[in-house]
Design a protein around this motif. Structure first.
Motif, PDB file in Angstrom:
ATOM      1  N   ASN A  60      45.280  36.205  40.106  1.00  0.00           N
ATOM      2  CA  ASN A  60      44.207  35.684  39.262  1.00  0.00           C
ATOM      3  C   ASN A  60      43.595  34.446  39.936  1.00  0.00           C
ATOM      4  OD1 ASN A  60      42.661  34.489  37.332  1.00  0.00           O
ATOM      5  ND2 ASN A  60      44.264  34.365  35.771  1.00  0.00           N
ATOM      6  N   LEU A 160      41.131  38.904  32.166  1.00  0.00           N
ATOM      7  CA  LEU A 160      40.846  40.017  31.265  1.00  0.00           C
ATOM      8  C   LEU A 160      40.303  41.228  32.001  1.00  0.00           C
ATOM      9  CD1 LEU A 160      39.189  38.127  28.281  1.00  0.00           C
ATOM     10  CD2 LEU A 160      41.532  38.962  28.463  1.00  0.00           C
ATOM     11  N   ASP A 161      39.428  40.953  32.954  1.00  0.00           N
ATOM     12  CA  ASP A 161      38.774  42.071  33.624  1.00  0.00           C
ATOM     13  C   ASP A 161      38.203  41.577  34.946  1.00  0.00           C
ATOM     14  OD1 ASP A 161      37.722  44.540  34.022  1.00  0.00           O
ATOM     15  OD2 ASP A 161      36.114  44.379  32.530  1.00  0.00           O
ATOM     16  N   VAL A 162      38.044  42.463  35.886  1.00  0.00           N
ATOM     17  CA  VAL A 162      37.377  42.101  37.134  1.00  0.00           C
ATOM     18  C   VAL A 162      36.106  42.933  37.216  1.00  0.00           C
ATOM     19  CG1 VAL A 162      37.531  42.099  39.653  1.00  0.00           C
ATOM     20  CG2 VAL A 162      39.553  41.559  38.295  1.00  0.00           C
ATOM     21  N   ILE A 163      34.977  42.251  37.217  1.00  0.00           N
ATOM     22  CA  ILE A 163      33.709  42.980  37.322  1.00  0.00           C
ATOM     23  C   ILE A 163      33.256  42.875  38.767  1.00  0.00           C
ATOM     24  CG2 ILE A 163      31.309  43.093  36.510  1.00  0.00           C
ATOM     25  CD1 ILE A 163      32.446  41.597  33.953  1.00  0.00           C
ATOM     26  N   LYS A 164      33.228  43.988  39.441  1.00  0.00           N
ATOM     27  CA  LYS A 164      32.869  43.958  40.853  1.00  0.00           C
ATOM     28  C   LYS A 164      31.370  43.698  41.004  1.00  0.00           C
ATOM     29  CE  LYS A 164      36.440  47.066  42.329  1.00  0.00           C
ATOM     30  NZ  LYS A 164      36.757  48.366  42.877  1.00  0.00           N
TER      31      LYS A 164
END
Ligand SMILES: Cc1cc2nc3c(=O)[nH]c(=O)nc-3n(C[C@H](O)[C@H](O)[C@H](O)COP(=O)(O)OP(=O)(O)OC[C@H]3O[C@@H](n4cnc5c(N)ncnc54)[C@H](O)[C@@H]3O)c2cc1C
Length: 287
Positions: A60, A160-164
């Motif tokens: 993270n 929470l999330d990985v936005i590419k």
């Protein structure tokens, strides 16, 4: 000692790290590369040492600032090189307060920690955010000393999330970039054709990105990308300082109807004329 922050993505060292290593090597000091999180230690042979802070939770990047702060206190690097990427900027801002809150400064900065109860002496010259595409990557395979360091971080930040990022093309890696400026905003389609005929990609000045004509990934300049193609064909671009800062091309050819446009100062060849007339002729000739 120069500390290089190795940015990682999905367990791999990101390309920008190898650019930082090239510059660090030129500076001539000892280089320690820091890898935070679980990642393959590959291609870091230009470093004298790799400091690896392992652990699933350190995948993270929001926690990297806390780790890096402790490493700075521990190892006192003279310089810190970080890629000028969204992760790098966030990280640099996160470690900056260590410096801003200092109470004294001579050869070392005296930094306040733990709400003023503890003073820590930190010695380093600065943090350098290096734009992508500024240096030839230096990727060296082979053995490198890896020291595994465990750092205690008492922060919990949930990823929470990985936005590419939507990067359609990487303009920093292209050999030919056709730059579209405000003077060429009506002929973006032709510029795309021109780029295709030359085996290149389309870049843009900031106004075109601000207007939503091209995505941010195409922006060349201070607040965009640094490009180092063999050829930069600048169409209807004035050559403002903030734009040319991102141009490290071997050859620049500019087309602009104003013969006094500053872009001509960095151009090997210049054409004074209207892009809307010249580009179709150029395309016809190329075809
Ligand atoms: C903090 C900051 C960061 C910035 N970062 C960036 C950055 O990263 N990248 C960037 O590009 N800018 C950046 N800018 C903006 C920068 O200062 C300029 O405003 C911008 O680069 C101008 O873009 P341009 O050359 O396309 O437009 P203009 O300056 O409007 O120039 C258009 C040019 O096209 C020519 N022209 C017009 N019509 C024709 C035609 N038919 N045929 C031929 N030539 C024609 C004109 O003669 C003119 O030279 C930044 C500014 C600031 C303050």
């Amino acid at each position: 000692m120069i500390l290089v922050y190795a940015e990682t993505f999905e367990g791999k060292i990101s390309d920008v790290t190898f650019e930082l290593l090239r510059k660090a090597r030129e500076l001539g000091d000892e280089i320690w590369t820091v890898v935070i999180g679980n990642a393959e230690i590959e291609g870091l042979g230009a470093s004298d040492k790799v400091i690896h802070v392992e652990g699933e939770r350190f995948n993270n990047p929001a926690l990297h600032r806390y780790v890096l702060r402790k490493l700075i206190e521990k190892y006192k690097p003279k310089k810190i090189l970080i890629g000028n990427t969204p992760i790098g900027i966030d990280l640099a801002l996160g470690i900056m307060p260590t410096l801003v809150s200092c109470v004294d400064l001579d050869s070392k900065a005296k930094v306040v920690s733990y709400g003023g109860k503890v003073f820590v002496e930190v010695e380093f010259e600065g943090i350098y955010l290096i734009n992508r595409g500024s240096f030839e990557p230096l990727k060296v395979d082979g053995e490198v000393e890896v020291e595994k360091v465990s750092i205690d971080v008492d922060k919990e930040i949930e990823l929470l999330d990985v936005i590419k990022p939507e990067v359609d093309v990487d303009i920093t890696k292209a050999d030919v970039v056709v730059g579209v400026g405000r003077g060429a905003q009506n002929i973006v389609d032709l510029a795309e054709d021109l780029a295709e005929s030359l085996g290149g990609v389309v870049g843009a000045s900031r106004p075109l990105v601000d207007q939503g004509i091209l995505p941010p990934s195409r922006q060349v300049g201070r607040s965009g990308r640094t490009i180092s193609p063999k050829l930069y064909l600048a169409l209807g671009i004035s050559g403002a300082m903030e734009h040319v800062e991102g141009v490290k091309a071997k050859n620049v050819i500019a087309i602009n109807k104003d013969r006094k446009a500053p872009i001509f100062r960095i151009s090997r060849y210049g054409v004074v004329g209207d892009v809307e007339e010249i580009v179709p002729l150029l395309l016809e000739r190329l075809r």
